[in-house]
Design a protein around this motif. Structure first.
Motif, PDB file in Angstrom:
ATOM      1  N   ASP A 199       4.338  -6.390   0.677  1.00  0.00           N
ATOM      2  CA  ASP A 199       3.788  -6.443  -0.673  1.00  0.00           C
ATOM      3  C   ASP A 199       3.841  -5.062  -1.334  1.00  0.00           C
ATOM      4  N   GLY A 200       4.882  -4.805  -2.119  1.00  0.00           N
ATOM      5  CA  GLY A 200       4.938  -3.568  -2.878  1.00  0.00           C
ATOM      6  C   GLY A 200       5.638  -2.402  -2.204  1.00  0.00           C
ATOM      7  N   TRP A 201       6.197  -2.601  -1.035  1.00  0.00           N
ATOM      8  CA  TRP A 201       6.942  -1.507  -0.413  1.00  0.00           C
ATOM      9  C   TRP A 201       7.963  -2.063   0.572  1.00  0.00           C
ATOM     10  N   ARG A 202       8.879  -1.229   1.007  1.00  0.00           N
ATOM     11  CA  ARG A 202       9.883  -1.650   1.980  1.00  0.00           C
ATOM     12  C   ARG A 202      10.240  -0.476   2.888  1.00  0.00           C
ATOM     13  N   CYS A 203      10.820  -0.797   4.055  1.00  0.00           N
ATOM     14  CA  CYS A 203      11.283   0.279   4.925  1.00  0.00           C
ATOM     15  C   CYS A 203      12.486  -0.217   5.719  1.00  0.00           C
ATOM     16  N   ARG A 204      13.205   0.730   6.300  1.00  0.00           N
ATOM     17  CA  ARG A 204      14.374   0.373   7.073  1.00  0.00           C
ATOM     18  C   ARG A 204      13.963  -0.002   8.489  1.00  0.00           C
ATOM     19  N   VAL A 243       4.519  11.883   8.950  1.00  0.00           N
ATOM     20  CA  VAL A 243       4.600  12.273   7.547  1.00  0.00           C
ATOM     21  C   VAL A 243       5.971  12.898   7.342  1.00  0.00           C
ATOM     22  N   GLY A 244       6.566  12.697   6.160  1.00  0.00           N
ATOM     23  CA  GLY A 244       7.848  13.342   5.873  1.00  0.00           C
ATOM     24  C   GLY A 244       8.986  12.367   5.725  1.00  0.00           C
ATOM     25  N   GLY A 245       8.702  11.126   5.376  1.00  0.00           N
ATOM     26  CA  GLY A 245       9.769  10.149   5.173  1.00  0.00           C
ATOM     27  C   GLY A 245       9.884   9.800   3.707  1.00  0.00           C
ATOM     28  N   GLU A 246      10.152   8.506   3.456  1.00  0.00           N
ATOM     29  CA  GLU A 246      10.367   8.144   2.057  1.00  0.00           C
ATOM     30  C   GLU A 246       9.423   7.057   1.555  1.00  0.00           C
ATOM     31  N   VAL A 247       8.493   6.595   2.428  1.00  0.00           N
ATOM     32  CA  VAL A 247       7.556   5.567   1.976  1.00  0.00           C
ATOM     33  C   VAL A 247       6.325   6.249   1.389  1.00  0.00           C
ATOM     34  N   GLU A 248       6.044   5.931   0.129  1.00  0.00           N
ATOM     35  CA  GLU A 248       4.950   6.612  -0.557  1.00  0.00           C
ATOM     36  C   GLU A 248       3.616   5.958  -0.208  1.00  0.00           C
ATOM     37  N   LYS A 267      -2.797   2.648   9.507  1.00  0.00           N
ATOM     38  CA  LYS A 267      -3.513   3.745  10.155  1.00  0.00           C
ATOM     39  C   LYS A 267      -2.475   4.633  10.818  1.00  0.00           C
ATOM     40  N   LEU A 268      -2.677   5.932  10.750  1.00  0.00           N
ATOM     41  CA  LEU A 268      -1.787   6.811  11.492  1.00  0.00           C
ATOM     42  C   LEU A 268      -2.580   7.898  12.176  1.00  0.00           C
ATOM     43  N   SER A 313      -4.949  11.922  -2.018  1.00  0.00           N
ATOM     44  CA  SER A 313      -3.663  12.598  -2.167  1.00  0.00           C
ATOM     45  C   SER A 313      -2.543  11.631  -1.788  1.00  0.00           C
ATOM     46  N   VAL A 314      -1.344  11.932  -2.196  1.00  0.00           N
ATOM     47  CA  VAL A 314      -0.211  11.065  -1.906  1.00  0.00           C
ATOM     48  C   VAL A 314       0.666  11.727  -0.854  1.00  0.00           C
ATOM     49  N   VAL A 315       1.031  10.970   0.168  1.00  0.00           N
ATOM     50  CA  VAL A 315       1.903  11.516   1.209  1.00  0.00           C
ATOM     51  C   VAL A 315       3.126  10.618   1.337  1.00  0.00           C
ATOM     52  N   LYS A 316       4.194  11.184   1.929  1.00  0.00           N
ATOM     53  CA  LYS A 316       5.391  10.396   2.187  1.00  0.00           C
ATOM     54  C   LYS A 316       5.392  10.035   3.664  1.00  0.00           C
ATOM     55  N   LEU A 317       5.438   8.740   3.982  1.00  0.00           N
ATOM     56  CA  LEU A 317       5.377   8.285   5.370  1.00  0.00           C
ATOM     57  C   LEU A 317       6.771   8.079   5.932  1.00  0.00           C
ATOM     58  N   ASP A 318       6.882   8.388   7.211  1.00  0.00           N
ATOM     59  CA  ASP A 318       8.114   8.081   7.924  1.00  0.00           C
ATOM     60  C   ASP A 318       7.802   6.971   8.916  1.00  0.00           C
ATOM     61  N   ILE A 319       8.469   5.833   8.790  1.00  0.00           N
ATOM     62  CA  ILE A 319       8.301   4.736   9.747  1.00  0.00           C
ATOM     63  C   ILE A 319       9.589   4.668  10.560  1.00  0.00           C
ATOM     64  N   PRO A 320       9.603   5.320  11.748  1.00  0.00           N
ATOM     65  CA  PRO A 320      10.859   5.449  12.486  1.00  0.00           C
ATOM     66  C   PRO A 320      11.383   4.085  12.922  1.00  0.00           C
TER      67      PRO A 320
END
Ligand SMILES: Nc1ncnc2c1ncn2[C@@H]1O[C@H](COP(=O)(O)OP(=O)(O)O)[C@@H](O)[C@H]1O
Ligand SMILES: [Mg+2]
Lengths: 347, 275
Positions: free
Chosen positions: A256-261, A282-287, A312-313, A325-332
């Motif tokens: 719902d509202g986002w996607r990842c590889r 932290v440091g990927g492309e999911v906002e 949760k991370l 604050s807004v962070v960029k998540l990395d979902i490996p």
């Protein structure tokens, strides 16, 4: 004392219309320690009592080695059991409690004394044998119950939540102690617990129960690395895995509202994505927006919102996560677990 | 002991006040039995040993010797208490700890049985005992009285058994006991206070029982003290001194029993079983 192999075949137990256990097949190797893990009310204790002979199975068979035992009286099965409440006899001293099974077998007095004090020493309660259960600590009661189960040198040891009544400190110590003792004695052991950390720490293999069925039976590491369905994924591991419902397309997961590889699979359609808090970076492309950060000591548990989903991370304590604050998540992609619409693992 | 708060003292005082008529009655009984004449609660005459003549006399006016009635009462009461303890504890254990079809119905029926006044059953009981050949026997009255005591006894014992640790019984099974062994050696010892309470109540209830022996026993050799006492009251001329003496004679064994057992009773009730 040598353990014996325990085999459950098509075992089920109904109480009237309540199905406490439905068709369980499971085998415990000789000398192995197996944990039954699951939330309360899922049939763990029932299974243990079936093995002990307190309950008769509705269907199925129980074998100890080559011997079929499900028709036998408990005393003919040669099992030792520690109950959740310990079930010590309040009017007897610890010595008499531990001696109880031997007295029932009419063993000579000298042998009783020798065996009781030997077992008590092994468990570190030799100095309180003349006290009654009400006069010793919870940890000592637990050991007395364990001593009573072990004194007759059973082939199978059954432990029903043996540590759940102890404080955290004593519990950690008792965990290691029981494990060491079990290895030394080589007695086949089934441990019932609702505490996944306890199961993973103590057992050679873990059977994860849910509503009368075993969801997965595997080594602790395999449960952690390759949970077979969303139930196991959510139950094993602490803090629990994030499990998100969404759509699986060719190489992407869309919620719902986002996607990842994600890794490419032949499966398409509704499904679940699982990712452990410790695998999120932290440091990927999911906002994502930070909701709250809880300190766990060495690490912090950060709750973030991605689209309409909360994740949760686990992050190092040093990383700053200001609320809002807004962070960029990395979902490996190589750390995610994928499940189909029915919750079964597909990759 | 700390002093009671004032409000509580009122409560205690009114308690004593309510007991006063009974205490006065007892005092009258004792004095009348011992003295020739009594005005109010003040002895107004010499000691009257002749009131107690009945104890030694072989049999007067169709009555059995007092000792026979006493022995019958003792036999009757202890038999009722013993049978009630055995049957009620087994029935209560089954209801409380075992699973069998019709369990809750059984429990409900037991309660309904207790609601029946014994008197309303007298005629039916009379016929049943006649058919069984137990009319006019002590055994017959013992069975009837025990049956009437059972509903309450079963409920009382069920309350005790409900508090038993199921796991403790199962532990004994795993340790190598038989199912019967668990009942006798694990369950029963833990409900000793209940057994004692049940035994005491049944004993006292049987000791004081009048209607059943009065209607179901005819032959004087099977009389209990209650019927023996009653026979003095129905005479044309009632000798109050002697009636009081017989009454005291009737009450005495129970008082002695309590005197002897008091310490034991208090210990048992206070001790309890804790896990
Ligand atoms: N003696 C019994 N009679 C009726 N239902 C029971 C009995 N024992 C267990 N159950 C039911 O069976 C299910 C499993 O219980 P249990 O094996 O005690 O769960 P667990 O030990 O995993 O918490 C529960 O729903 C419970 O209510
Ligand atoms: Mg349980």
């Amino acid at each position: 004392m040598r353990g014996i192999e325990v085999r459950l075949e098509g075992l089920s137990k109904h109480f009237g219309r309540v199905v406490a256990l439905r068709s369980l097949d499971l085998e415990v190797r000789a000398g192995e320690m197996v944990a039954f893990l699951g939330p309360s009310g899922c049939g763990k204790t029932t299974t243990l009592l079936l093995v002990a002979g307190i309950y008769r199975p509705t269907t199925g068979a129980i074998y100890f080695g080559d011997r079929r035992v499900d028709g036998l009286h408990p005393r003919d099965r040669d099992v030792g059991m520690v109950f959740q409440s310990y079930a010590l006899y309040p009017h007897l001293t610890l010595f008499e409690n531990i001696a109880f099974p031997l007295r029932l077998k009419r063993r000579p007095e000298a042998e009783v004394r020798a065996k009781v004090s030997q077992t008590a020493e092994l468990l570190g309660i030799g100095h309180v044998l003349d006290r009654r259960p009400g006069q010793v600590s919870g940890g000592q009661q637990q050991r007395a119950a364990l001593a009573r189960a072990l004194v007759k040198e059973p082939q199978v040891l059954l432990l029903d939540e043996p540590l759940s009544n102890l404080d955290a400190q004593v519990r950690l110590q008792a965990r290691a102690e029981i494990r060491r003792l079990q290895r030394d004695l080589g007695v086949t052991t089934i441990l019932v617990t609702h505490d996944q950390a306890e199961a993973l720490a103590m057992a050679d293999r873990v059977a994860v129960f849910s509503t009368g069925e075993v969801q997965q039976y595997a080594t602790p590491l395999e449960l952690y690395q390759r949970p077979q369905n969303t139930f196991v994924a959510g139950f094993v591991g602490h803090p629990p895995m994030n499990v998100v419902r969404g759509r699986l397309e060719d190489g992407t997961f869309e919620a719902d509202g986002w996607r990842c590889r994600v890794p490419r699979l032949s499966y398409r359609g509704e499904g679940y994505l699982g990712v452990r808090p410790e695998d999120l970076r932290v440091g990927g492309e999911v906002e994502a927006r930070v909701l709250v950060a809880e300190t766990l000591g060495r690490e912090q548990l950060v709750t973030v919102r991605v689209g309409a989903t909360e994740l949760k991370l686990l992050a190092a304590q040093a990383d700053g996560f200001a609320a809002d604050s807004v962070v960029k998540l990395d979902i490996p992609p190589d750390r995610v677990h994928l499940f189909d619409a029915a919750g079964r693992r597909i990759g | 002991m700390p002093l009671l708060p004032v409000r509580w003292r009122w409560l205690v005082a009114s308690g004593f006040l309510l007991c006063a008529p009974i205490v006065a009655g007892m005092a009258w009984l004792v004095l009348t039995a011992l003295f020739d004449r009594v005005h109010g609660l003040v002895p107004a005459g010499p000691l009257a040993p002749e009131n107690w003549a009945f104890v030694g006399s072989p049999s007067v006016g169709g009555r059995p010797p007092a000792v026979v009635a006493l022995l019958n009462s003792v036999l009757f009461s202890f038999a009722v208490a013993a049978v009630a303890i055995v049957v009620a504890s087994m029935a209560a254990y089954a209801i409380s700890c075992l699973h069998f079809p019709g369990r809750s119905l059984y429990l409900a029926v037991v309660l309904v049985l207790h609601a029946f006044p014994a008197v309303s059953l007298l005629i039916a009981i009379f016929y049943i005992l006649r058919v069984l050949g137990l009319f006019d026997t002590l055994v017959g009255v013992i069975l009837v009285k025990t049956a009437l005591e059972l509903p309450l006894g079963i409920w009382l014992m069920k309350g005790f058994f409900d508090f038993l640790s199921w796991e403790m019984e199962m532990a004994a099974l795993v340790d190598g006991m038989s199912r019967w062994g668990v009942f006798w050696k694990v369950a029963l010892p833990m409900v000793r206070p209940g057994l004692l309470a049940l035994g005491t109540f049944a004993l006292l209830s049987a000791w004081g029982e009048f209607i059943l022996p009065f209607t179901l026993i005819v032959s004087s050799r099977s009389w209990t003290l209650a019927t023996y006492l009653q026979s003095f009251l129905t005479e044309a001329f009632t000798d109050f001194g002697m009636v009081a003496a017989v009454g005291l004679f009737y009450a005495l064994p129970v008082l002695v029993l309590f005197g002897l057992g008091q310490r034991y009773l208090l210990n048992l009730y206070g001790g309890g079983v804790k896990g």
